[in-house]
Design an enzyme around this catalytic site. Structure first.
Site, short mmCIF file in Angstrom:
data_model
loop_
_atom_site.label_atom_id
_atom_site.label_comp_id
_atom_site.label_asym_id
_atom_site.label_seq_id
_atom_site.Cartn_x
_atom_site.Cartn_y
_atom_site.Cartn_z
N CYS A 78 0.58 -1.18 0.08
CA CYS A 78 -0.08 0.04 -0.03
C CYS A 78 0.88 1.14 0.02
O CYS A 78 1.60 1.41 0.94
CB CYS A 78 -0.99 0.03 1.20
SG CYS A 78 -1.86 1.38 1.54
N CYS B 117 -0.97 3.84 -6.19
CA CYS B 117 -1.97 3.29 -5.41
C CYS B 117 -2.06 1.71 -5.87
O CYS B 117 -2.40 1.49 -7.24
CB CYS B 117 -3.13 3.78 -5.05
SG CYS B 117 -4.54 2.87 -4.17
N1 DGL Z 1 -3.98 0.67 -1.69
C1 DGL Z 1 -3.64 1.68 -1.05
C2 DGL Z 1 -2.36 2.32 -1.67
O1 DGL Z 1 -1.53 1.83 -2.33
C3 DGL Z 1 -4.70 2.97 -0.72
C4 DGL Z 1 -6.17 2.59 -0.77
C5 DGL Z 1 -6.92 3.44 0.48
O2 DGL Z 1 -7.04 4.54 0.41
O3 DGL Z 1 -6.93 2.82 1.74
O4 DGL Z 1 -2.12 3.64 -1.28
#
Ligand code: DGL
Length: 264
Positions: A75, A189
């Site tokens: 993430c 993301c």
């Molecule tokens: N998957 C997360 C990232 O790579 C973000 C998603 C969220 O806002 O929770 O930033």
């Protein structure tokens, strides 16, 4: 090293599955426990303090429970804010996911790069530092697209993606000074590669998309080089909060070699 000790992959939701997919290509024999913090989703609209406290606390508990050999924060939001803190807390290697600005800077021909991430990610000093280190002399245009996180979550549950959401992200980037010269798009993301087809339709075939998944998988494989694995497949998919929040994901999970979602 216990040969069944897993790799822990962590995200706020299903976005980290894009890293999981790359990892399975690179290390198919490695046991993986994937944890989606659905009770904390989305991270991108939270404050730095909230994200740092949640991610470091949760990873500490997860490491205690599952005794992983390595943890990967799949993430960008959590990594750009809390990677250092998590490394202080855990006694195992911790791999983060940070916006793929370096490869994008090497690829761009026009010198103009678009970056789509969460609100929290795009305002991080971590991103400023990556830009200064690797994209000096290039133009990096950043937009926040929290609505695409929800769209990616829904898509994996079999729901259609509203093309207007993608068109809006495209329009906002193109409207920025110099935006019409974007030839490279950083998907900052981990949810966004799940929308690669929709993004390609909106941006056109001449805009190349870049994300960090393959690089992260390679990094994990390097760190674990020489270690033995005993993979008791299927892998495990664990959610915080009610397990019903994973309703609709069964197909996506089965296809990836997971057993049914479990509650933490
Ligand atoms: N998957 C997360 C990232 O790579 C973000 C998603 C969220 O806002 O929770 O930033």
């Amino acid at each position: 090293m216990d040969e069944s000790s897993p790799i822990l992959l962590f995200d706020s939701g299903v976005g980290g599955l894009t890293v999981y997919d790359a990892l399975r290509q690179t290390l198919p024999q490695a046991p993986v426990i994937y944890v989606a913090d659905l009770a904390g989703l989305p991270y991108g609209t939270k404050s730095e303090a909230q994200i740092a406290a949640r991610v470091s606390g949760l990873l500490g508990r997860l490491a205690e429970r599952f005794q992983p050999r390595l943890a990967c924060i799949a993430c960008n939001t959590a990594s750009t804010i809390a990677l250092g803190m998590v490394r202080d807390v855990l006694e195992i290697p911790v791999v983060g996911t940070v916006p793929a600005i370096k490869p994008a800077a090497a690829l761009t021909q026009t010198g103009t790069i678009g970056l789509v991430g969460t609100q929290a990610t795009i305002r991080q000093a971590y991103v400023d530092n990556l830009e200064a280190a690797f994209a000096g002399g290039k133009r990096l245009l950043r937009v926040a697209a929290p609505e695409l996180v929800a769209a990616a979550e829904a898509k994996l549950r079999g729901k259609p993606v509203d093309p207007a959401l993608i068109a809006d992200v495209h329009a906002r980037l193109i409207a920025m000074p110099g935006g019409d010269a974007i030839d490279t798009l950083v998907l900052a993301c981990t949810h966004f590669p799940l929308l690669a087809d929709e993004l390609a339709q909106a941006f056109g075939p001449e805009v190349q998309q870049v994300d960090g998944a393959k690089g992260i998988a390679r990094r994990i494989a390097n760190l674990l080089d020489g270690q033995a694995f005993e993979a008791p497949l299927p892998n495990r998919f664990i959610v915080t909060g009610p397990v019903s929040d994973a309703d609709g994901l069964a197909d996506a999970l089965t296809r990836r070699g997971f057993s049914a979602a479990e509650a933490f």
